[in-house]
Write a protein that holds these residues in place. Structure first.
Motif, PDB file in Angstrom:
ATOM      1  N   VAL A 197       0.847  -1.196   0.000  1.00 30.34           N
ATOM      2  CA  VAL A 197       0.000   0.000   0.000  1.00 30.34           C
ATOM      3  C   VAL A 197       0.880   1.243   0.000  1.00 30.34           C
ATOM      4  O   VAL A 197       2.037   1.205   0.424  1.00 30.34           O
ATOM      5  N   ALA A 198       0.319   2.358  -0.447  1.00 29.13           N
ATOM      6  CA  ALA A 198       1.029   3.628  -0.446  1.00 29.13           C
ATOM      7  C   ALA A 198       1.262   4.077   0.993  1.00 29.13           C
ATOM      8  O   ALA A 198       0.488   3.746   1.902  1.00 29.13           O
ATOM      9  N   ASP A 199       2.326   4.836   1.201  1.00 33.19           N
ATOM     10  CA  ASP A 199       2.651   5.320   2.551  1.00 33.19           C
ATOM     11  C   ASP A 199       1.466   6.006   3.213  1.00 33.19           C
ATOM     12  O   ASP A 199       1.197   5.801   4.394  1.00 33.19           O
ATOM     13  N   ALA A 200       0.739   6.817   2.446  1.00 33.35           N
ATOM     14  CA  ALA A 200      -0.387   7.572   3.004  1.00 33.35           C
ATOM     15  C   ALA A 200      -1.519   6.660   3.471  1.00 33.35           C
ATOM     16  O   ALA A 200      -2.309   7.038   4.333  1.00 33.35           O
ATOM     17  N   GLU A 201      -1.598   5.452   2.931  1.00 36.98           N
ATOM     18  CA  GLU A 201      -2.667   4.518   3.283  1.00 36.98           C
ATOM     19  C   GLU A 201      -2.257   3.506   4.341  1.00 36.98           C
ATOM     20  O   GLU A 201      -3.088   2.752   4.839  1.00 36.98           O
ATOM     21  N   PHE A 202      -0.966   3.481   4.686  1.00 37.39           N
ATOM     22  CA  PHE A 202      -0.442   2.409   5.540  1.00 37.39           C
ATOM     23  C   PHE A 202      -1.137   2.349   6.901  1.00 37.39           C
ATOM     24  O   PHE A 202      -1.597   1.284   7.310  1.00 37.39           O
ATOM     25  N   ASP A 203      -1.190   3.467   7.631  1.00 41.73           N
ATOM     26  CA  ASP A 203      -1.767   3.441   8.981  1.00 41.73           C
ATOM     27  C   ASP A 203      -3.215   2.977   8.982  1.00 41.73           C
ATOM     28  O   ASP A 203      -3.610   2.157   9.814  1.00 41.73           O
ATOM     29  N   ALA A 204      -4.012   3.475   8.031  1.00 38.12           N
ATOM     30  CA  ALA A 204      -5.424   3.087   7.978  1.00 38.12           C
ATOM     31  C   ALA A 204      -5.570   1.608   7.629  1.00 38.12           C
ATOM     32  O   ALA A 204      -6.404   0.907   8.217  1.00 38.12           O
ATOM     33  N   ARG A 205      -4.759   1.118   6.705  1.00 34.79           N
ATOM     34  CA  ARG A 205      -4.855  -0.291   6.312  1.00 34.79           C
ATOM     35  C   ARG A 205      -4.419  -1.204   7.451  1.00 34.79           C
ATOM     36  O   ARG A 205      -5.069  -2.218   7.721  1.00 34.79           O
ATOM     37  N   ALA A 206      -3.313  -0.840   8.120  1.00 32.47           N
ATOM     38  CA  ALA A 206      -2.844  -1.633   9.261  1.00 32.47           C
ATOM     39  C   ALA A 206      -3.889  -1.651  10.370  1.00 32.47           C
ATOM     40  O   ALA A 206      -4.169  -2.706  10.963  1.00 32.47           O
ATOM     41  N   ALA A 207      -4.506  -0.510  10.650  1.00 32.07           N
ATOM     42  CA  ALA A 207      -5.539  -0.438  11.688  1.00 32.07           C
ATOM     43  C   ALA A 207      -6.732  -1.317  11.332  1.00 32.07           C
ATOM     44  O   ALA A 207      -7.298  -1.999  12.199  1.00 32.07           O
ATOM     45  N   ALA A 208      -7.126  -1.330  10.058  1.00 32.18           N
ATOM     46  CA  ALA A 208      -8.266  -2.155   9.631  1.00 32.18           C
ATOM     47  C   ALA A 208      -7.960  -3.643   9.806  1.00 32.18           C
ATOM     48  O   ALA A 208      -8.813  -4.408  10.278  1.00 32.18           O
ATOM     49  N   ILE A 209      -6.748  -4.051   9.445  1.00 30.45           N
ATOM     50  CA  ILE A 209      -6.373  -5.456   9.603  1.00 30.45           C
ATOM     51  C   ILE A 209      -6.341  -5.829  11.084  1.00 30.45           C
ATOM     52  O   ILE A 209      -6.874  -6.877  11.485  1.00 30.45           O
ATOM     53  N   LEU A 210      -5.731  -4.988  11.905  1.00 37.28           N
ATOM     54  CA  LEU A 210      -5.651  -5.272  13.342  1.00 37.28           C
ATOM     55  C   LEU A 210      -7.029  -5.312  13.992  1.00 37.28           C
ATOM     56  O   LEU A 210      -7.290  -6.157  14.849  1.00 37.28           O
ATOM     57  N   GLU A 211      -7.921  -4.422  13.570  1.00 30.44           N
ATOM     58  CA  GLU A 211      -9.285  -4.426  14.108  1.00 30.44           C
ATOM     59  C   GLU A 211      -9.996  -5.735  13.763  1.00 30.44           C
ATOM     60  O   GLU A 211     -10.667  -6.333  14.600  1.00 30.44           O
ATOM     61  N   HIS A 212      -9.821  -6.186  12.532  1.00 26.16           N
ATOM     62  CA  HIS A 212     -10.422  -7.452  12.109  1.00 26.16           C
ATOM     63  C   HIS A 212      -9.876  -8.617  12.942  1.00 26.16           C
ATOM     64  O   HIS A 212     -10.635  -9.461  13.425  1.00 26.16           O
ATOM     65  N   LEU A 213      -8.557  -8.662  13.118  1.00 24.29           N
ATOM     66  CA  LEU A 213      -7.948  -9.753  13.889  1.00 24.29           C
ATOM     67  C   LEU A 213      -8.368  -9.707  15.355  1.00 24.29           C
ATOM     68  O   LEU A 213      -8.666 -10.738  15.953  1.00 24.29           O
ATOM     69  N   ALA A 214      -8.410  -8.508  15.935  1.00 25.48           N
ATOM     70  CA  ALA A 214      -8.780  -8.373  17.348  1.00 25.48           C
ATOM     71  C   ALA A 214     -10.226  -8.801  17.602  1.00 25.48           C
ATOM     72  O   ALA A 214     -10.544  -9.303  18.674  1.00 25.48           O
ATOM     73  N   ALA A 215     -11.094  -8.616  16.623  1.00 23.35           N
ATOM     74  CA  ALA A 215     -12.499  -8.978  16.790  1.00 23.35           C
ATOM     75  C   ALA A 215     -12.756 -10.452  16.495  1.00 23.35           C
ATOM     76  O   ALA A 215     -13.834 -10.963  16.769  1.00 23.35           O
ATOM     77  N   GLY A 216     -11.783 -11.141  15.957  1.00 24.13           N
ATOM     78  CA  GLY A 216     -11.966 -12.520  15.536  1.00 24.13           C
ATOM     79  C   GLY A 216     -11.800 -13.534  16.638  1.00 24.13           C
ATOM     80  O   GLY A 216     -11.512 -13.195  17.787  1.00 24.13           O
ATOM     81  N   PRO A 217     -11.959 -14.803  16.278  1.00 23.53           N
ATOM     82  CA  PRO A 217     -11.868 -15.901  17.248  1.00 23.53           C
ATOM     83  C   PRO A 217     -10.405 -16.287  17.516  1.00 23.53           C
ATOM     84  O   PRO A 217      -9.760 -16.900  16.668  1.00 23.53           O
ATOM     85  N   PRO A 218      -9.868 -15.952  18.674  1.00 24.31           N
ATOM     86  CA  PRO A 218      -8.448 -16.190  18.929  1.00 24.31           C
ATOM     87  C   PRO A 218      -8.040 -17.662  18.886  1.00 24.31           C
ATOM     88  O   PRO A 218      -6.930 -17.977  18.447  1.00 24.31           O
ATOM     89  N   LEU A 219      -8.905 -18.556  19.309  1.00 25.87           N
ATOM     90  CA  LEU A 219      -8.555 -19.979  19.255  1.00 25.87           C
ATOM     91  C   LEU A 219      -8.409 -20.433  17.803  1.00 25.87           C
ATOM     92  O   LEU A 219      -7.467 -21.153  17.462  1.00 25.87           O
ATOM     93  N   ALA A 220      -9.322 -20.023  16.968  1.00 20.83           N
ATOM     94  CA  ALA A 220      -9.255 -20.396  15.557  1.00 20.83           C
ATOM     95  C   ALA A 220      -8.052 -19.751  14.878  1.00 20.83           C
ATOM     96  O   ALA A 220      -7.381 -20.381  14.066  1.00 20.83           O
ATOM     97  N   TRP A 221      -7.757 -18.495  15.211  1.00 23.92           N
ATOM     98  CA  TRP A 221      -6.574 -17.836  14.636  1.00 23.92           C
ATOM     99  C   TRP A 221      -5.311 -18.610  15.011  1.00 23.92           C
ATOM    100  O   TRP A 221      -4.439 -18.833  14.170  1.00 23.92           O
TER     101      TRP A 221
END
Length: 107
Positions: free
Chosen positions: A31-55
């Motif tokens: 991703v472009a530098d300007a999009e990095f923080d937003a994209r990383a935050a979206a991925i982390l939010e998805h992972l944090a909301a997911g099922p940790p045992l399955a992950w």
């Protein structure tokens, strides 16, 4: 990325640009530098909301498969049994039926 490309990078110290690293399979996304923080935050939010045992079990199986397919398959059945018996599965199913976001607890 394959043995030949790994050797090339290791022995030459060559640096790759993002798109080339992505096309080689060295990174999963570019991703472009300007999009990095937003994209990383979206991925982390998805992972944090997911099922940790399955992950955790998915990560273990994929890591094992990259080394030894038999080892990965040996992990699969116990992982499925553990996940089927988990509170997180019950929560995921209940949330789906209730049309709400699940709250996974890693149990």
């Amino acid at each position: 990325m394959g043995r030949a490309r790994a050797l090339r990078l290791a022995l030459t110290g060559e640096q790759l640009r993002g798109p080339e690293a992505a096309s080689w399979g060295l990174v999963s996304e570019c991703v472009a530098d300007a999009e990095f923080d937003a994209r990383a935050a979206a991925i982390l939010e998805h992972l944090a909301a997911g099922p940790p045992l399955a992950w955790a079990d998915t990560t273990s199986a994929i890591n094992a498969a990259t080394i030894d397919l038999e080892a990965a398959l040996a992990l699969e059945e116990p992982a499925q049994q553990r996940l089927i018996a988990s509170e997180d599965l019950a929560e995921g199913l209940a949330a789906f039926l209730d049309k709400r976001t699940p709250t996974f607890r890693g149990r």
